[in-house]
Design a protein around this motif. Structure first.
Motif, PDB file in Angstrom:
ATOM      1  N   LYS A 140       0.837  -1.205   0.000  1.00  6.10           N
ATOM      2  CA  LYS A 140       0.000   0.000   0.000  1.00  6.10           C
ATOM      3  C   LYS A 140       0.873   1.257   0.000  1.00  6.10           C
ATOM      4  O   LYS A 140       2.055   1.204   0.366  1.00  6.10           O
ATOM      5  CB  LYS A 140      -0.928  -0.009   1.222  1.00  6.10           C
ATOM      6  N   PRO A 141       0.319   2.401  -0.374  1.00  2.13           N
ATOM      7  CA  PRO A 141       1.122   3.649  -0.394  1.00  2.13           C
ATOM      8  C   PRO A 141       1.690   3.979   0.980  1.00  2.13           C
ATOM      9  O   PRO A 141       1.070   3.709   2.015  1.00  2.13           O
ATOM     10  CB  PRO A 141       0.107   4.708  -0.853  1.00  2.13           C
ATOM     11  N   CYS A 142       2.861   4.599   0.966  1.00  2.00           N
ATOM     12  CA  CYS A 142       3.536   4.911   2.226  1.00  2.00           C
ATOM     13  C   CYS A 142       2.773   5.937   3.053  1.00  2.00           C
ATOM     14  O   CYS A 142       3.040   6.094   4.257  1.00  2.00           O
ATOM     15  CB  CYS A 142       4.956   5.400   1.957  1.00  2.00           C
ATOM     16  N   THR A 143       1.836   6.637   2.441  1.00  2.00           N
ATOM     17  CA  THR A 143       1.038   7.605   3.200  1.00  2.00           C
ATOM     18  C   THR A 143       0.158   6.916   4.244  1.00  2.00           C
ATOM     19  O   THR A 143      -0.368   7.576   5.140  1.00  2.00           O
ATOM     20  CB  THR A 143       0.154   8.427   2.252  1.00  2.00           C
ATOM     21  N   THR A 144       0.020   5.589   4.139  1.00  2.00           N
ATOM     22  CA  THR A 144      -0.805   4.835   5.092  1.00  2.00           C
ATOM     23  C   THR A 144      -0.290   5.007   6.518  1.00  2.00           C
ATOM     24  O   THR A 144      -1.067   5.198   7.461  1.00  2.00           O
ATOM     25  CB  THR A 144      -0.815   3.336   4.734  1.00  2.00           C
ATOM     26  N   PHE A 145       1.022   4.931   6.684  1.00  2.00           N
ATOM     27  CA  PHE A 145       1.624   5.009   8.021  1.00  2.00           C
ATOM     28  C   PHE A 145       2.329   6.353   8.249  1.00  2.00           C
ATOM     29  O   PHE A 145       3.102   6.503   9.187  1.00  2.00           O
ATOM     30  CB  PHE A 145       2.623   3.873   8.227  1.00  2.00           C
ATOM     31  N   MET A 146       2.051   7.287   7.402  1.00  2.00           N
ATOM     32  CA  MET A 146       2.714   8.590   7.482  1.00  2.00           C
ATOM     33  C   MET A 146       2.085   9.458   8.578  1.00  2.00           C
ATOM     34  O   MET A 146       0.870   9.431   8.791  1.00  2.00           O
ATOM     35  CB  MET A 146       2.567   9.283   6.118  1.00  2.00           C
ATOM     36  N   ASP A 147       2.946  10.208   9.290  1.00  2.00           N
ATOM     37  CA  ASP A 147       2.446  11.250  10.191  1.00  2.00           C
ATOM     38  C   ASP A 147       2.033  12.428   9.322  1.00  2.00           C
ATOM     39  O   ASP A 147       2.877  13.137   8.765  1.00  2.00           O
ATOM     40  CB  ASP A 147       3.553  11.664  11.166  1.00  2.00           C
ATOM     41  N   ALA A 148       0.734  12.609   9.166  1.00  2.00           N
ATOM     42  CA  ALA A 148       0.222  13.623   8.240  1.00  2.00           C
ATOM     43  C   ALA A 148       0.225  15.030   8.824  1.00  2.00           C
ATOM     44  O   ALA A 148      -0.154  15.981   8.154  1.00  2.00           O
ATOM     45  CB  ALA A 148      -1.202  13.242   7.807  1.00  2.00           C
ATOM     46  N   LYS A 149       0.651  15.158  10.085  1.00  2.00           N
ATOM     47  CA  LYS A 149       0.698  16.479  10.701  1.00  2.00           C
ATOM     48  C   LYS A 149       2.100  16.759  11.255  1.00  2.00           C
ATOM     49  O   LYS A 149       2.293  16.938  12.458  1.00  2.00           O
ATOM     50  CB  LYS A 149      -0.338  16.588  11.824  1.00  2.00           C
ATOM     51  N   PRO A 150       3.094  16.767  10.365  1.00  2.00           N
ATOM     52  CA  PRO A 150       4.450  17.037  10.853  1.00  2.00           C
ATOM     53  C   PRO A 150       4.617  18.500  11.222  1.00  2.00           C
ATOM     54  O   PRO A 150       3.790  19.348  10.859  1.00  2.00           O
ATOM     55  CB  PRO A 150       5.315  16.683   9.638  1.00  2.00           C
ATOM     56  N   LEU A 151       5.687  18.779  11.929  1.00  2.00           N
ATOM     57  CA  LEU A 151       6.000  20.170  12.244  1.00  2.00           C
ATOM     58  C   LEU A 151       6.781  20.739  11.062  1.00  2.00           C
ATOM     59  O   LEU A 151       7.831  20.212  10.683  1.00  2.00           O
ATOM     60  CB  LEU A 151       6.820  20.254  13.529  1.00  2.00           C
ATOM     61  N   ILE A 152       6.251  21.798  10.456  1.00  2.00           N
ATOM     62  CA  ILE A 152       6.876  22.419   9.284  1.00  2.00           C
ATOM     63  C   ILE A 152       7.209  23.863   9.620  1.00  2.00           C
ATOM     64  O   ILE A 152       6.384  24.591  10.176  1.00  2.00           O
ATOM     65  CB  ILE A 152       5.928  22.367   8.066  1.00  2.00           C
ATOM     66  N   THR A 153       8.443  24.270   9.290  1.00  2.00           N
ATOM     67  CA  THR A 153       8.858  25.641   9.585  1.00  2.00           C
ATOM     68  C   THR A 153       9.622  26.216   8.403  1.00  2.00           C
ATOM     69  O   THR A 153      10.267  25.487   7.646  1.00  2.00           O
ATOM     70  CB  THR A 153       9.738  25.692  10.849  1.00  2.00           C
ATOM     71  N   ASP A 154       9.540  27.522   8.236  1.00  2.00           N
ATOM     72  CA  ASP A 154      10.264  28.185   7.157  1.00  2.00           C
ATOM     73  C   ASP A 154      11.731  28.346   7.535  1.00  2.00           C
ATOM     74  O   ASP A 154      12.081  28.451   8.716  1.00  2.00           O
ATOM     75  CB  ASP A 154       9.646  29.556   6.872  1.00  2.00           C
ATOM     76  N   LYS A 155      12.577  28.411   6.528  1.00  2.00           N
ATOM     77  CA  LYS A 155      14.019  28.508   6.766  1.00  2.00           C
ATOM     78  C   LYS A 155      14.402  29.786   7.518  1.00  2.00           C
ATOM     79  O   LYS A 155      15.456  29.836   8.163  1.00  2.00           O
ATOM     80  CB  LYS A 155      14.781  28.448   5.451  1.00  2.00           C
ATOM     81  N   ASN A 156      13.564  30.821   7.450  1.00  2.00           N
ATOM     82  CA  ASN A 156      13.873  32.098   8.092  1.00  2.00           C
ATOM     83  C   ASN A 156      13.318  32.211   9.505  1.00  2.00           C
ATOM     84  O   ASN A 156      13.455  33.260  10.140  1.00  2.00           O
ATOM     85  CB  ASN A 156      13.336  33.256   7.238  1.00  2.00           C
ATOM     86  N   THR A 157      12.706  31.157  10.019  1.00  2.00           N
ATOM     87  CA  THR A 157      12.200  31.178  11.392  1.00  2.00           C
ATOM     88  C   THR A 157      13.379  31.210  12.366  1.00  2.00           C
ATOM     89  O   THR A 157      14.317  30.410  12.252  1.00  2.00           O
ATOM     90  CB  THR A 157      11.345  29.930  11.676  1.00  2.00           C
ATOM     91  N   SER A 158      13.356  32.121  13.323  1.00  2.00           N
ATOM     92  CA  SER A 158      14.440  32.174  14.313  1.00  2.00           C
ATOM     93  C   SER A 158      14.367  30.951  15.210  1.00  2.00           C
ATOM     94  O   SER A 158      13.296  30.361  15.404  1.00  2.00           O
ATOM     95  CB  SER A 158      14.344  33.444  15.153  1.00  2.00           C
ATOM     96  N   LEU A 159      15.513  30.573  15.748  1.00  2.00           N
ATOM     97  CA  LEU A 159      15.549  29.386  16.612  1.00  2.00           C
ATOM     98  C   LEU A 159      14.752  29.602  17.890  1.00  2.00           C
ATOM     99  O   LEU A 159      14.198  28.648  18.450  1.00  2.00           O
ATOM    100  CB  LEU A 159      16.997  29.016  16.941  1.00  2.00           C
ATOM    101  N   GLN A 160      14.672  30.839  18.365  1.00  2.00           N
ATOM    102  CA  GLN A 160      13.852  31.105  19.549  1.00  2.00           C
ATOM    103  C   GLN A 160      12.378  30.833  19.242  1.00  2.00           C
ATOM    104  O   GLN A 160      11.683  30.204  20.041  1.00  2.00           O
ATOM    105  CB  GLN A 160      14.031  32.558  20.016  1.00  2.00           C
ATOM    106  N   GLU A 161      11.919  31.311  18.064  1.00  2.00           N
ATOM    107  CA  GLU A 161      10.531  31.055  17.676  1.00  2.00           C
ATOM    108  C   GLU A 161      10.291  29.557  17.479  1.00  2.00           C
ATOM    109  O   GLU A 161       9.268  29.023  17.894  1.00  2.00           O
ATOM    110  CB  GLU A 161      10.205  31.785  16.362  1.00  2.00           C
ATOM    111  N   LEU A 162      11.242  28.902  16.832  1.00  2.00           N
ATOM    112  CA  LEU A 162      11.103  27.474  16.563  1.00  2.00           C
ATOM    113  C   LEU A 162      11.035  26.669  17.855  1.00  2.00           C
ATOM    114  O   LEU A 162      10.221  25.742  17.994  1.00  2.00           O
ATOM    115  CB  LEU A 162      12.276  26.998  15.702  1.00  2.00           C
ATOM    116  N   SER A 163      11.880  27.029  18.820  1.00  2.00           N
ATOM    117  CA  SER A 163      11.859  26.300  20.100  1.00  2.00           C
ATOM    118  C   SER A 163      10.525  26.487  20.801  1.00  2.00           C
ATOM    119  O   SER A 163      10.003  25.554  21.431  1.00  2.00           O
ATOM    120  CB  SER A 163      13.007  26.762  21.000  1.00  2.00           C
ATOM    121  N   GLN A 164       9.955  27.686  20.709  1.00  2.00           N
ATOM    122  CA  GLN A 164       8.652  27.937  21.327  1.00  2.00           C
ATOM    123  C   GLN A 164       7.564  27.123  20.649  1.00  2.00           C
ATOM    124  O   GLN A 164       6.665  26.573  21.306  1.00  2.00           O
ATOM    125  CB  GLN A 164       8.316  29.430  21.248  1.00  2.00           C
TER     126      GLN A 164
END
Length: 594
Positions: free
Chosen positions: A337-361
């Motif tokens: 079956k497609p790999c999306t079957t066991f995929m975490d469909a709600k991963p944490l996604i962040t832009d490359k310009n997000t500061s590490l302080q914001e990302l940690s929060q």
């Protein structure tokens, strides 16, 4: 050859138990012992690493571990040692489908040890993926009265996740982060962060590998509960039940350890881009079997992102997929079956310009699995790569160190923030110390005549002279700014050190003048009205305040008193020392020839 030797060791029980004390860092008492094992001294299997390597290679790991456990328990009971016994157990041992879980309790019943005195210390030798089964095994042992410890935190394959999953009563910090901690601000911040997490989770921290007095005192000052290492005591067949006198004396001594300082201060704003790792993605149409083969071909790969036309859809984690395929019939049912079957469909996604302080929060506020799974980094919504929680923690640690130190860029000595922090630590500890304010006389006209580069050379020389006459483990040197320094002495012979500083300065400073100025003992400059003014060679003034417990309440009061003493020292011609003793005690002063 080695197999026959191993069988001989098992059949004749040729194993020796050793015990290394674990102490309470604040009380200075032995709280327990870690049970260790050695093979015959004349055998290539003397080392436990070799012993277990050969055992696992010959499918005898379970038998050897059970024998080791029995030998340690019997010897611990025979010696009637006080406190708790930390008993090494591998996670894979607990996960054996036919593991004799009642056997340990049986051994303990035989030798007459209360299970509540035994700590199951999980020592990780290979990756652990079946956390559900391991958690069940740990609950089983807890139900029998045992407590749990995780060994080598920070060193293993998944020790942070083990801590999160198992919630152990104890964690042992790997010796890599303890040894040299008095010289490494990154190690200091790591251990401090672990202690903060432990306090929040109700876990007791044990620092392993303490090998010097400086490491011992710094670990004590970080409020780490327990310690272990060669400086305290080496593993022995018959260990002592009292703390060595020199260790007890060190722990009971007033004073504080000198924290290592960052050598430079950076103002950079760090973004998620710095954490970017190139991780090949898979298409949503790829099957679970194909993803499984990708994991199998790359043992270090933990996460596979699923991306469609550069748009991230989710994540597939190695533990999750392997765990599912380990269950009966699931691979047959879902492999194609497609790999999306066991995929975490709600991963944490962040832009490359997000500061590490914001990302940690963001991570703090999100579900805790995002810290171990990692996060997807995008550029305007397009997939770039992955970032890991471990890299984020390391970078944040580095940023915290940089922000906290404010090191002087000229001398690389700590500035006002760490100076004030160290004074406050001294005051809180109730330690006796001497605050020595150092200032240069006739320095501004020297700068005007010889130039700022020569002035910088003299300031750097002053910092080096101060450092050369201080104990780096007890005395703290800070650069307040300009030509002003402060030394916080815990050394009992601080007066002699001050005298040596002045003598060294008097001998070194003439080299920064031309021969004519050296011969006449000074130099000529013009004042604001254009008049010629003679200035003697630059000299060093030291104003010292002796601080007794309870005499001062804050670094502000210390700074004021030290400044007053420095002003008195500057009234004395040449290289001078002024010592002010508060509470009506007379002061001393004397000049030093320059």
């Amino acid at each position: 050859m080695l197999l026959s030797r191993l069988n001989e060791i098992l059949s004749q029980r040729q194993l020796t138990a050793l015990f290394q004390p674990i102490i309470h860092m604040q009380k200075g008492e032995i709280v327990g012992y870690e049970g260790l094992i050695r093979g015959p001294s004349d055998s290539p299997l003397h080392s436990p690493l070799n012993l277990f390597k050969v055992a696992r290679a010959n499918n005898l790991g379970v038998a050897v571990e059970h024998m080791c456990r029995r030998v340690v328990l019997e010897r611990f009971a025979e010696l009637n040692l006080p406190g708790k016994l930390f008993l090494n157990v591998s996670p894979e041992m607990l996960l054996q489908p036919h593991a004799r879980r009642g056997e340990t309790l049986g051994y303990i019943d035989e030798v007459g040890i209360n299970p509540e005195r035994v700590i199951i210390e999980l020592t990780e030798n290979q990756p652990t993926y079946d956390y559900d089964l391991l958690r069940e095994a740990v609950m089983h042992y807890r139900g029998m009265g045992f407590q749990i410890a995780i060994d080598d935190l920070g060193e293993g394959f998944s020790s942070l996740r083990l801590w999160s999953e198992l919630r152990p009563e104890y964690v042992k910090i790997d010796m890599h982060f303890v040894q040299g901690i008095n010289h490494d601000p990154v190690k200091l911040q790591f251990v401090r962060s672990i202690q903060e997490i432990a306090e929040e989770s109700g876990t007791v921290v044990i620092a392993e590998g303490i090998e010097t007095q400086a490491e011992l005192l710094l670990i004590r000052d970080l409020r780490i509960a327990h310690g272990q290492g060669y400086h305290i005591a080496r593993p022995q067949q018959t260990p002592g039940t009292d703390l060595p006198m020199d260790v007890a004396k060190s722990l009971n001594r007033n004073g504080v350890a000198v924290y290592p300082q960052k050598s430079a201060f950076e103002h950079n704003i760090v973004t998620a881009m710095k954490l970017l790792r190139a991780v090949p993605a898979v298409a949503p149409g790829m099957t679970n079997n194909q993803v499984y083969e990708i994991f199998r071909a790359a043992p270090d790969l933990q996460i596979v992102p699923v991306v469609d036309n550069d748009v991230p859809l989710g994540l597939i984690t190695r533990p999750d997929l392997i765990d599912r395929f380990a269950r009966p019939y699931l691979r047959e049912l879902y492999g194609k079956k497609p790999c999306t079957t066991f995929m975490d469909a709600k991963p944490l996604i962040t832009d490359k310009n997000t500061s590490l302080q914001e990302l940690s929060q963001i991570i703090v506020e999100a579900d805790r699995h995002h810290l171990s799974n990692g996060f997807i980094i995008t550029d305007g919504g397009r997939y770039l790569g992955m970032g890991t929680g471990q890299d984020l923690m390391r970078e944040l640690t580095q940023m915290q160190i940089n922000a906290a130190r404010y090191a002087n860029p000229l001398t690389l000595l700590p500035g006002n923030v760490p100076i004030n922090e160290h004074i406050d630590r001294l005051l809180q500890s109730g330690a006796r110390f001497a605050a020595c304010y150092a200032d240069l006389n006739h320095f501004k006209p020297f700068n005007d005549v010889y130039g700022y580069r020569k002035g910088d050379d003299v300031i750097q020389m002053t910092g080096m002279i101060l450092g050369a006459h201080c104990d780096p483990n007890r005395d703290f040197i800070g650069h307040i700014g300009g030509d002003d320094f402060i030394v916080l002495f815990q050394s009992e012979d601080w007066e002699q050190r001050c005298e040596a500083i002045l003598e060294s300065f008097a001998a070194a400073v003439p080299e920064h003048y031309c021969s004519m100025d050296r011969e006449r003992g000074g130099y000529i400059s013009e004042d604001r009205r254009g008049r010629k003014v003679f200035h003697p060679l630059t000299s060093l003034a030291l104003g010292v305040v002796r601080v007794d417990p309870g005499q001062y309440l804050s670094h502000h009061q210390i700074a004021t008193a030290a400044s007053d003493a420095k002003r008195q020292a500057k009234k004395i011609p040449g290289n001078s020392l002024f010592i002010e003793r508060r509470q009506g005690v007379s002061s001393s002063q004397w000049p030093y020839p320059g």
